[in-house]
Design a protein around this motif. Structure first.
Motif, short mmCIF file in Angstrom:
data_model
loop_
_atom_site.label_atom_id
_atom_site.label_comp_id
_atom_site.label_asym_id
_atom_site.label_seq_id
_atom_site.Cartn_x
_atom_site.Cartn_y
_atom_site.Cartn_z
N ASN A 27 0.88 -1.18 0.00
CA ASN A 27 0.00 0.00 0.00
C ASN A 27 0.91 1.23 0.00
N VAL A 28 1.14 1.79 -1.19
CA VAL A 28 2.07 2.91 -1.32
C VAL A 28 1.26 4.21 -1.45
N VAL A 29 1.58 5.19 -0.62
CA VAL A 29 0.89 6.48 -0.68
C VAL A 29 1.94 7.58 -0.83
N SER A 30 1.85 8.34 -1.92
CA SER A 30 2.77 9.46 -2.11
C SER A 30 1.99 10.75 -1.93
N GLY A 31 2.24 11.44 -0.83
CA GLY A 31 1.49 12.65 -0.49
C GLY A 31 2.06 13.89 -1.17
N GLN A 32 1.31 14.99 -1.08
CA GLN A 32 1.75 16.25 -1.72
C GLN A 32 1.68 17.42 -0.73
N ASN A 33 1.72 17.11 0.57
CA ASN A 33 1.55 18.19 1.56
C ASN A 33 2.54 19.33 1.36
N ASP A 34 3.78 18.98 0.96
CA ASP A 34 4.80 20.02 0.78
C ASP A 34 4.40 21.01 -0.32
N ILE A 35 3.69 20.51 -1.34
CA ILE A 35 3.29 21.39 -2.45
C ILE A 35 2.16 22.32 -2.03
N HIS A 36 1.19 21.78 -1.27
CA HIS A 36 -0.02 22.55 -0.96
C HIS A 36 0.09 23.35 0.34
N LEU A 37 1.15 23.07 1.11
CA LEU A 37 1.33 23.71 2.42
C LEU A 37 1.25 25.23 2.33
N ALA A 299 -4.91 3.36 -1.55
CA ALA A 299 -5.45 2.52 -2.63
C ALA A 299 -5.82 1.13 -2.16
N ALA A 300 -5.34 0.72 -0.97
CA ALA A 300 -5.70 -0.61 -0.47
C ALA A 300 -7.21 -0.69 -0.27
N MET A 301 -7.81 0.39 0.22
CA MET A 301 -9.26 0.40 0.44
C MET A 301 -10.02 0.28 -0.89
N ILE A 302 -9.45 0.85 -1.96
CA ILE A 302 -10.09 0.77 -3.29
C ILE A 302 -10.00 -0.68 -3.81
N ALA A 303 -8.84 -1.31 -3.59
CA ALA A 303 -8.67 -2.70 -4.01
C ALA A 303 -9.61 -3.61 -3.21
N ALA A 304 -9.75 -3.33 -1.90
CA ALA A 304 -10.63 -4.17 -1.04
C ALA A 304 -12.07 -4.09 -1.53
N ALA A 305 -12.55 -2.88 -1.82
CA ALA A 305 -13.93 -2.73 -2.32
C ALA A 305 -14.03 -3.32 -3.73
N GLY A 306 -12.98 -3.13 -4.54
CA GLY A 306 -12.98 -3.62 -5.92
C GLY A 306 -13.15 -5.13 -6.00
N TRP A 307 -12.60 -5.84 -5.03
CA TRP A 307 -12.69 -7.30 -5.02
C TRP A 307 -14.16 -7.75 -4.99
N HIS A 308 -14.97 -7.05 -4.18
CA HIS A 308 -16.40 -7.42 -4.09
C HIS A 308 -17.12 -7.15 -5.41
N HIS A 309 -16.72 -6.09 -6.09
CA HIS A 309 -17.32 -5.81 -7.40
C HIS A 309 -16.93 -6.90 -8.41
N LEU A 310 -15.69 -7.34 -8.32
CA LEU A 310 -15.22 -8.37 -9.26
C LEU A 310 -16.00 -9.67 -9.04
N ILE A 311 -16.17 -10.04 -7.77
CA ILE A 311 -16.91 -11.27 -7.44
C ILE A 311 -18.35 -11.17 -7.98
N ALA A 312 -18.90 -9.94 -7.94
CA ALA A 312 -20.28 -9.73 -8.41
C ALA A 312 -20.34 -9.57 -9.94
N GLY A 313 -19.19 -9.66 -10.59
CA GLY A 313 -19.16 -9.53 -12.06
C GLY A 313 -19.32 -8.11 -12.55
N ASP A 314 -19.08 -7.16 -11.64
CA ASP A 314 -19.30 -5.75 -11.98
C ASP A 314 -18.01 -5.10 -12.46
N THR A 315 -17.60 -5.43 -13.69
CA THR A 315 -16.39 -4.81 -14.24
C THR A 315 -16.79 -3.53 -14.99
N ALA A 316 -15.81 -2.66 -15.21
CA ALA A 316 -16.10 -1.36 -15.84
C ALA A 316 -15.74 -1.38 -17.33
N PRO A 317 -16.46 -0.60 -18.13
CA PRO A 317 -16.13 -0.54 -19.56
C PRO A 317 -14.91 0.35 -19.79
#
Ligand code: KG4
Ligand code: ZN
Length: 339
Positions: A27-37, A299-317
């Protein structure tokens, strides 16, 4: 099955690999606080430009740390909104290209559903049904989560999100960005009863409102500039937490739900975590909290939710188009035939 998750909804570029919706391999997160500070807030144009720079190195690092390649993935799950449109477009365009080139299916995940699913990465995940408080820099909502994929928004903020109020109060006090963690820390060293701010309970309706509270802080700061900043911070935080805890518990009791699930950046707040857990347990309600690093965007949370969509056959175009405004309870995803 392994899912590559990607989130570029605001100012964090993130990629992760999660197995079976539960086991986080990276789970890699690259923040931008230094830019927006120096602007004391996220500048959308700068955020999207930085995402363009960081997206490939961050995805590469997430794959390397997990010891996998794109071809090993069961799907690529990307955040499709809500968020800053320029930022979302970077993640979605990248994910679509990767999916097209590799033949790995694409999944679009609502950012708010992702936040809720951060809880499913913890050793003991919650069971449906539950009341989910999503409280972040962009959102403050309560969702009645009936079952996987079926959410009804029962309360929302009428103006500022709680995290937005934290950030704006920190800006007016001149104490840095993002305001949430700074105010959280400062508040620990002050008496929260020294400065008494109003509690915006909005009697008679379950919704939230934090912009008046922010204005009250501004007036107090202008009128009494000698008040120590930590006392203002503690007084402000006490009001926010009182409101979040009371309104969440009231709604859980009204809906007769025995489980509350916290998520979003503000749920990293130490006082909110302690108060919600204590007061809920006195009412026989169990509270689930993601670990602190999974409260803020990742992004780990997006992958975790995405897994349930995949199991349900809900892929995106391939023409998946991200949306800045994307209500969670409008998603047409079903596991059980229910709309
Ligand atoms: O979930 P998140 O990373 O991004 C959005 O989806 O908005 O949340 C960021 C927000 C910011 O407003 C930040 O000030 C707030 O979460 N935040 C906190 C704490 N840590 C982050 N607010 C209060 N206490 C904290 N410890
Ligand atoms: Zn978020």
């Amino acid at each position: 099955m392994q899912i590559l998750g990607i989130d570029t909804s605001c100012d964090d570029t993130s990629a992760a690999v999660v197995k079976d919706g539960r086991c986080m391999l990276s789970n890699v997160v690259s923040g931008q606080n230094d830019i927006h500070l120096k602007f004391s807030g996220v500048v959308p144009e700068l955020a999207s430009r930085k995402h363009i720079e960081m997206i490939w190195p961050v995805v590469r690092e997430a794959l390397n740390l997990a010891g996998v390649e794109v071809a090993d993935m069961g799907a690529i799950a990307v955040c499709k909104g809500p968020g800053l449109i320029g930022s979302l477009l970077v993640g979605c365009s990248f994910a679509k290209s990767l999916s097209y080139a590799s033949g790995v299916p694409l999944i679009g995940v609502n950012h708010l559903e992702g936040h809720i699913y951060a809880n499913f990465l913890e050793p003991e995940p919650p069971e449906f049904p539950f009341l989910a408080l999503v409280v972040s820099g962009g959102h403050t909502s309560l969702f009645h989560a009936k079952e996987q994929g079926i959410y009804r928004e029962v309360a929302r903020t009428l103006d500022d999100a709680a995290g937005e109020a934290y950030d704006k109060v920190a800006r007016l006090l001149g104490i840095g960005f993002p305001g949430g963690p700074i105010i959280d820390k400062l508040s620990r060293s002050a008496d929260p009863t020294k400065v008494n701010f109003p509690r915006p309970y909005l009697k008679g309706r379950p919704d939230f409102s934090f912009s008046g509270l922010k204005t009250a802080v501004l007036y107090h700061h202008n009128k009494y500039p000698e008040t120590p900043v930590e006392e203002i911070a503690a007084g402000f935080q006490a009001s926010v937490i009182d409101v979040l805890v009371k309104k969440t518990l009231d709604e859980a009791l009204r809906l007769e739900l025995k489980t509350i699930v916290l998520s979003g950046g503000v749920s990293a707040n130490s006082e909110l975590r302690a108060r919600m857990s204590n007061e809920a347990s006195q009412k026989g309600i169990r509270v689930f909290l993601p670990s602190r690093e999974l409260c803020t965007d990742n992004a780990a949370m997006i992958a975790a939710a995405g897994w349930h969509h995949l199991i349900a056959g809900d892929t995106a175009p391939m023409d998946l188009n991200p949306k800045a405004y994307l209500p969670l309870d409008e998603q047409v995803y079903k596991l059980t035939g229910q709309a």
